[in-house]
Design an enzyme around this catalytic site. Structure first.
Site, short mmCIF file in Angstrom:
data_model
loop_
_atom_site.label_atom_id
_atom_site.label_comp_id
_atom_site.label_asym_id
_atom_site.label_seq_id
_atom_site.Cartn_x
_atom_site.Cartn_y
_atom_site.Cartn_z
N ILE A 181 0.81 -1.16 0.16
CA ILE A 181 -0.08 0.02 -0.09
C ILE A 181 0.83 1.13 0.00
O ILE A 181 0.40 2.16 -0.40
CB ILE A 181 -1.00 0.10 0.97
CG1 ILE A 181 -0.12 0.23 2.64
CG2 ILE A 181 -1.95 -1.03 1.07
CD1 ILE A 181 -1.09 0.42 3.63
N ASP A 182 2.29 1.13 0.28
CA ASP A 182 2.87 2.13 0.49
C ASP A 182 3.39 3.23 -0.85
O ASP A 182 3.78 4.26 -0.52
CB ASP A 182 4.33 1.76 1.31
CG ASP A 182 4.04 1.10 2.67
OD1 ASP A 182 2.97 1.55 3.19
OD2 ASP A 182 4.76 0.61 3.27
N HIS A 238 -12.54 24.37 11.64
CA HIS A 238 -11.92 23.08 12.16
C HIS A 238 -10.52 22.89 10.94
O HIS A 238 -10.41 23.77 10.42
CB HIS A 238 -12.89 22.00 11.77
CG HIS A 238 -13.35 21.74 10.40
ND1 HIS A 238 -14.27 22.58 9.82
CD2 HIS A 238 -12.80 20.95 9.42
CE1 HIS A 238 -14.12 22.25 8.36
NE2 HIS A 238 -13.56 21.34 8.14
O1 F6P Z 1 4.36 -1.92 4.31
C1 F6P Z 1 3.25 -1.92 4.53
C2 F6P Z 1 3.24 -1.60 5.81
O2 F6P Z 1 1.58 -1.42 6.11
C3 F6P Z 1 3.57 -0.07 6.18
O3 F6P Z 1 2.78 1.06 5.80
C4 F6P Z 1 3.77 -0.20 7.66
O4 F6P Z 1 4.60 0.61 8.35
C5 F6P Z 1 3.97 -1.72 7.88
O5 F6P Z 1 3.61 -2.30 6.80
C6 F6P Z 1 3.28 -2.16 9.32
O6 F6P Z 1 3.93 -3.48 9.45
P1 F6P Z 1 3.15 -4.58 10.24
O7 F6P Z 1 1.80 -5.26 9.68
O8 F6P Z 1 4.10 -5.78 10.26
O9 F6P Z 1 2.94 -3.98 11.56
#
Ligand code: F6P
Length: 319
Positions: A127-128, A216
């Site tokens: 998703i990043d 707001h």
């Molecule tokens: O890389 C996807 C992601 O959701 C990042 O946005 C987030 O920092 C990380 O994974 C969270 O990882 P986990 O699900 O292992 O806590």
């Protein structure tokens, strides 16, 4: 000539991974290539958790979030002994090539396997939106839609109560989810690795907007930058807004993929199989200007993420 392809999902899951698995499976089977689904990412690859896939194995999966194969993070895959165990397991099961759906950590595993004679293709599943070589990753659009839906709701209640909502979004070290949602939701402030964090400047901006008559405000913050509860408290003290913090968290990773993600994943999955049929390995698939393209993983993981300056300039002009 490849006879059997494995497909796995690795790292944090993302909506659209199933559509990609489906596309890999169906296009490979159509070309007379056998497919095995590998469970739980690289851990399953090393342990031999291989499931023979038929056409129907991926039926009714295109609309579901998460990954039907399960996902895991296996940092030990960097170790030569673990990697070699994986290579042996693949050979033992006559798997000639693998499609790896995941982030850049997963790409490194795919590259290592290719160097050991198993052609691998990477698909950007995260998703990043933090992978170079593609304008969009699989899952980004769905996560963005989820964030926008949530922030729109927060705006309603913030408006009723003269509040400032401080919303933390995911993205790892990439600010794309924050800046895209900031623009989409008409946020007042966006804080990302690209903008940096200047607490005084944020408070000053909110005071200024309050003077202009804003009732707001919305502040969107990329994760791993600051403590959003702390910032909300400071806002309550320094401005006329009552600060409230919301961490959207893993809700951003779930849900049915948007049509945009389904189509993207399907196009990318088909491309991965084409590349393998052409005898290629160590490549990753991307989308650039709506064209499905590929580039060497080695190059992709060494490039810095391309700049989003235009988006930040736009954001500043819209507040
Ligand atoms: O890389 C996807 C992601 O959701 C990042 O946005 C987030 O920092 C990380 O994974 C969270 O990882 P986990 O699900 O292992 O806590």
């Amino acid at each position: 000539m490849i006879k059997k392809i494995g497909v796995l999902t690795s790292g944090g899951d993302s909506p659209g991974m199933n559509a990609a698995i489906r596309a890999v499976t169906r296009t490979a089977l159509m070309s007379g290539i056998e497919v095995v689904g590998i469970r739980d990412g690289y851990r399953g690859l090393v342990e031999g958790l291989y499931i023979p896939f038929k056409r129907s194995s991926v039926s009714e999966t295109i609309s579901s979030g998460g990954t039907i194969l399960g996902s895991a993070r296996l940092p030990e895959f960097k170790e030569e002994a673990v990697l070699m165990k994986g290579v042996e397991k693949l050979k033992e099961n006559n798997v000639d090539a693998v499609v790896v759906i995941g982030g850049d950590g997963s790409y490194r595993g795919a590259l290592a396997l290719t160097k050991h004679g198993i052609n691998c293709i990477g698909l950007p599943g995260t998703i990043d939106n933090d992978i170079e070589g593609t304008d969009f990753t699989i899952g980004f659009d769905t996560a963005l839609n989820t964030i926008v839906e949530c922030v729109d709701k927060l705006r309603d209640t913030s408006n009723s109560h003269h509040r400032c909502s401080v919303v933390e979004v995911m993205g790892n070290h990439c600010g794309d989810l924050a800046i895209y949602s900031g623009i989409s939701c008409g946020a007042e402030v966006v804080i990302t690795p690209e903008t940096g964090y200047d607490e005084e400047a944020v408070l000053e901006k909110l005071k200024y907007l309050e003077k202009l008559g804003k009732s707001h405000a919305i502040v969107i913050v990329s994760e791993k930058i600051c403590d959003v509860q702390n910032l909300a408290d400071k806002i309550s003290k320094a401005t006329g807004f009552a600060g409230r913090a919301t961490i959207l968290g893993h809700i951003q990773r779930g849900g049915s993929p948007t049509p945009t993600d389904r189509v993207l994943a399907s196009r990318m999955g088909a491309k991965a199989v084409e590349l393998l049929i052409e005898g290629k390995g160590g490549e990753c698939v991307g989308i650039k200007n709506n064209e499905i393209v590929s580039m060497p993983i080695e190059e992709c993981v060494s490039l810095p993420r391309s700049s989003r300056k235009e988006f930040y300039r736009l954001f500043d002009r819209l507040v």
